[in-house]
Design a protein around this motif. Sequence first.
Motif, mmCIF file in Angstrom:
data_model
loop_
_atom_site.group_PDB
_atom_site.id
_atom_site.type_symbol
_atom_site.label_atom_id
_atom_site.label_comp_id
_atom_site.label_asym_id
_atom_site.label_seq_id
_atom_site.Cartn_x
_atom_site.Cartn_y
_atom_site.Cartn_z
ATOM 1 N N SER A 21 8.229 -65.029 10.571
ATOM 2 C CA SER A 21 8.026 -65.472 9.194
ATOM 3 C C SER A 21 8.964 -66.659 8.968
ATOM 4 O O SER A 21 9.785 -66.993 9.841
ATOM 5 N N GLU A 38 7.795 -62.253 4.267
ATOM 6 C CA GLU A 38 6.406 -61.857 4.514
ATOM 7 C C GLU A 38 5.487 -63.054 4.735
ATOM 8 O O GLU A 38 4.376 -62.905 5.231
ATOM 9 N N GLU A 39 5.955 -64.255 4.352
ATOM 10 C CA GLU A 39 5.131 -65.455 4.507
ATOM 11 C C GLU A 39 5.167 -65.929 5.956
ATOM 12 O O GLU A 39 6.240 -66.129 6.534
ATOM 13 N N LYS A 40 4.019 -66.114 6.559
ATOM 14 C CA LYS A 40 3.921 -66.534 7.946
ATOM 15 C C LYS A 40 4.471 -67.940 8.112
ATOM 16 O O LYS A 40 4.390 -68.778 7.218
#
Length: 524
Positions: free
Chosen positions: A71, A60-62
Motif C-alpha cells: 500500500s 488500505e490504498e494500493k
Amino acid sequence: MGGLLRSAFSVNMPPNCPNLEAREDDEWIEVPVAYDTDVEYDYSIIEEDVTYKKLLEASEEKLYEGCINFSKLSFLLHLFHLKCMNHWSIESFNMLLKLILYAFPQILDFPSSYYYSKKMIKDLGLGYEKIDACPNNCMLYWGEFLKKDKCHVFGTSRWKKTKDRGNIVSDQGTDTCKKGVPAKVMRYFPLIPRLKRIYMSLETAEDMRWHDTERLGEDDKKILRHPSDGLAWKAFDERHSDFALDPRCVRLGLASDGFNPYRLMNTTYSTWLVMLIPYNLPPWLCMKPSSFILSTLIPGKSSPKNDIDVYLQPLVHELKLLWTGVEAFDAFAREKFNLRAALLWNINDFPGYLMLSGLSIKDHPYRCQGDKFCEKFGTNEWVKAPSLPSGTDILRQQEKVKHVYGKSKAPPKKRQRGHDDDDDVQDESDFGTKRSIFFDLVYWEHNLLRHILDVMHIEKNVSENILGTLLSMDKSRDSRNDREALEAWRINSHLWLSTNPNGGECMPQLRLPLLCLWRRRRGS
C-alpha cells in the motif's frame, strides 16, 4: 499495517468501549461514531480518531492499480527503513523518490520529497523534542526558562552569532529577529509515550510480565538468571510493596556514554547519549537493541562532564510522573491501568560513573604517600573494613557540595603526580563533585544498588592501554608522568623505567615486563 495501526492507536479496546464491536474471529472493528455538538468531548481523542482514519485509508490504498504487495503507507515505511539501515542522505532519498515517480507514473498522490514523506508518517507517533540549551551547559531553555533569550548563569545568548552584510557580528533573537538559530540543541525522546506503546502491542504487553509469571522451582530461584533474582530488585520490592503488586510496573536501567558520530579517529568530537533498558522483559529480549529506549542525545565537541544533570532534567521529570503513575492501555489484558516505572540503577564505565553519581573516582591521597606505610609492608591488617555508606549518607554528604552548572572561567587546577590524566576526570571535594540529580527521585537514596560498573567496557579500555604501551600506539601510557608515578609507588624502577628523562616511546625495559605479565595472565 492494520495490526501496526491498531497497536499505535490503542484500537484493541475492551468490550465496553462504545465505538468498537466484536467480530466472529474475536477481533474488534471500529464503528463510526456520530459526535453530538451539544456535548463536550475530549477533542484530543477526536483528533486522534481522525488521524487514525487517515492513516488507515493510506494503509488500505494500493500503491498503484493492481498492486498486491504494497500500500502507499507500507511502501513508504519500507523506503524509510532502507534509508535508516543504509545511511542514505536526504538528498539521495529525494532523488530516489523522483526516479520512482518518473519511472512509474501510475503511482498517484505519492510524496515527492523527504519533507512530504515525513509529514505523512509523523502521525504514527514516537517523535522527539528539540530543546535549546546553553552552549556552556549551564541550563536548558525548557520549563520555566522556555522563553528566555539569555543564560541566567553567565548571560550567554541563546542564539548563534551571525554576520550581517557589513561583517558586524550580532546576536540573533533581538527585536529585529524574533527567532534565531539556537547555539545548541538537545534531542529528547519522551519516555511515557514509549512505555505506553510497549503495552499497546499484544506481544510486548505479554512479555513485560515475564519476570513475574515465568518463575521456576524454589531451587532455581537461587540462580541469578535475571535482574529480578538479585538482591537489589528484591529489596526494592520489599520496601515499595505497592509498586511490586502490579507486575506491569516497569523497572528501568540507565546507561550513558560518549561516541564520535563522524567515525573519524583524527577528529575530536563527543556526542553523549542516554539509553534506558526495560528489565521486565525476559533475558533474551531485554538486552536486544530493539528493546533499548533512546532517551537523550547531547551534542557537543566535548563531554558534558558534571553538567550532564542539566540535560537529564526532562527525563527525571518524567520519572517523577511515572512513580505516581499515568493512565495506559494493556492490550494483553484489554483494560486500562495505572502505568508506573522506577529507575533501579545506572550502568557506566568510570568516567560515566563520575558524571552521573557525583562521587570520586580519583586515587586516594594515600596512594602517593607510600613512604609513610613502608614499615608495615608484609604485615597483617586486623582492623575491620569500613562500612559501606548508604544512599542517605551519600545524599547528606553531597548536599554540602556547592556546584554551579556550566563552564566557569576559573583556570583548571594542576594535576598532581600519579593521578590519572583522563580528560573526563575532574577536581573533586571530600564529598564528591556535586549532588546527583537522581536524588530528586524519592526512592533513589533507598536503592540498594544505584551504580554498576560496566566490567567489559573497563576491561576493553585497560587492554587497549596495555597493548598501546607494548606497541607504542596512540593509547600508550608510557609518559614522563607515568614513570615518575612508578618511582613514587616504589615499583622496581631500574627494571621498569628507561633512562630517557623525557619519556617518549616505550623502551624495551618497560615493554618486556608488561608483555610477560600479559602472557602470564593469559596462561600462555
